[in-house]
Design an enzyme around this catalytic site. Structure first.
Site, PDB file in Angstrom:
ATOM      1  N   HIS A   1       0.797  -1.237   0.000  1.00 48.68           N
ATOM      2  CA  HIS A   1       0.000   0.000   0.000  1.00 48.68           C
ATOM      3  C   HIS A   1       0.833   1.292   0.000  1.00 48.68           C
ATOM      4  O   HIS A   1       0.772   2.068  -0.930  1.00 48.68           O
ATOM      5  CB  HIS A   1      -0.925   0.026   1.225  1.00 48.68           C
TER       6      HIS A   1
HETATM    7  O1  RIB Z   1      -5.246  -0.273   4.568  1.00 49.61           O
HETATM    8  C1  RIB Z   1      -3.850  -0.193   4.381  1.00 49.61           C
HETATM    9  C2  RIB Z   1      -3.254   0.870   5.255  1.00 49.61           C
HETATM   10  O2  RIB Z   1      -3.504   0.568   6.629  1.00 49.61           O
HETATM   11  C3  RIB Z   1      -1.715   0.950   5.131  1.00 49.61           C
HETATM   12  O3  RIB Z   1      -1.298   2.265   5.378  1.00 49.61           O
HETATM   13  C4  RIB Z   1      -1.244   0.052   6.233  1.00 49.61           C
HETATM   14  O4  RIB Z   1       0.058   0.396   6.708  1.00 49.61           O
HETATM   15  C5  RIB Z   1      -2.261   0.348   7.305  1.00 49.61           C
HETATM   16  O5  RIB Z   1      -1.874   1.556   7.971  1.00 49.61           O
END
Ligand code: RIB
Ligand code: CA
Length: 310
Positions: A239
């Site tokens: 992500h």
């Molecule tokens: O949903 C993904 C996000 O939530 C990313 O930033 C992961 O690190 C968590 O913080």
């Protein structure tokens, strides 16, 4: 590019921080930690560990909010492990946390630097950003852009059927950020689910063979197990570094200006990002919502830059 990363490390946050530190185009003014994946005492420590793994004990790390604006904290140890950075052997960082609160650092930096020259890159819950906007509303007109990882549209949610974790944890903060008027780039699950840490990509990171890359591989091998099981995929979505990649090479991404509103009252859909992708309302188009990415180009960039971390 002057950047502040606001983060809740988190193995994918580590990849984002390493990508920024390995990129000479970025002047990382500071890292501000927020409670999210794990409590604040761990996210601020993890941020310093990641900097030290990258050979950068000069980076300023600040601790920020230890809970959302008005809700109890929800964490994600089931994904990131008890430490939030499970995978590699961790150590006590050799450099200190900065004195002063992260929110004051964000406000002071934006008020002292030339207008519209500092980008904010929130990759955790948006609590620190919302508190900074509350403390000094004038920063909204001084932020160059907010490039955040959060939300989902066609991809919907990951912590609930309709909400992505960062927005779900503090929907009130997200609503304030999306309404603040600063230029906003939203990197949703629709994009991040297209950058999967497949075995061949992790092998390429392993081949870099420097301390940061070795640690990152151990993080990713741990972190991806949860998503591989959940999605039945080879690897998991990486992500957070997509936000830094957008700063460096926006041409890797595609999206459109949309209105985005945040659900803050419903129990069932709390934290949902309601994206007017088809323009069916007259609401202000407050965010560039990204929807597609050149995944191979993204990993080429990540691998090229992590290799710079001596
Ligand atoms: O949903 C993904 C996000 O939530 C990313 O930033 C992961 O690190 C968590 O913080
Ligand atoms: Ca994160």
């Amino acid at each position: 590019m002057k950047v502040i990363i606001d983060t809740d490390p988190g193995q994918d946050d580590a990849a984002a921080i390493m990508l920024a530190l390995g990129s000479p185009e970025i002047d990382l003014l500071g890292i501000t930690a927020v409670a999210g994946n794990v409590p604040l005492a761990l996210t601020e420590r993890n941020a310093r560990i990641i900097c030290e793994m990258s050979g950068r004990t000069d980076i300023k790390v600040f601790a920020g909010a230890d809970r959302p604006l008005s809700r109890p904290l929800v964490t994600a140890e089931h994904v990131h492990g008890k430490t939030g950075l499970d995978g590699p052997n961790l150590f006590e960082p050799s450099f200190q946390l900065q004195d002063g609160h992260a929110v004051d650092f964000i406000v002071d930096t934006l008020m002292n630097e030339a207008p519209e020259t500092v980008s904010l890159c929130p990759i955790g819950p948006l609590t620190n950003i919302a508190l900074a906007l509350q403390k000094e509303p004038a920063i909204a007109g001084r932020i160059q852009q907010i490039v955040l990882m959060g939300g989902g549209y066609f991809a919907q949610g990951n912590i609930t059927p309709s909400a992505e974790f960062n927005i779900f944890v503090d929907p009130e903060a997200a609503a304030e950020v999306f309404a603040c008027g600063a230029p906003l780039v939203m990197m949703p699950l629709d994009v991040t689910h297209k950058v999967m840490t497949t075995k061949s990509r992790v092998d390429r990171i392993r081949d870099i063979d420097n301390p940061a890359a070795r640690a990152l591989v151990e993080m990713l091998v741990f972190y991806e197990r949860f998503d591989e099981e959940k999605y039945g995929t080879d690897g998991g979505p990486l992500h957070d570094p997509t936000t830094i990649a957008w700063l460096l090479r926006p041409e890797l991404f595609q999206g459109r200006m949309c209105n985005v509103e945040i659900e803050t009252t419903s129990k069932l859909t709390r934290g949902a990002t309601v994206v007017d992708w088809w323009g069916v309302t007259k609401r202000r188009k407050n965010a560039l919502v990204l929807g597609d990415v050149d995944a191979d180009g993204f990993f080429d960039l990540l691998i090229e830059r992590v290799a710079n971390l001596g």
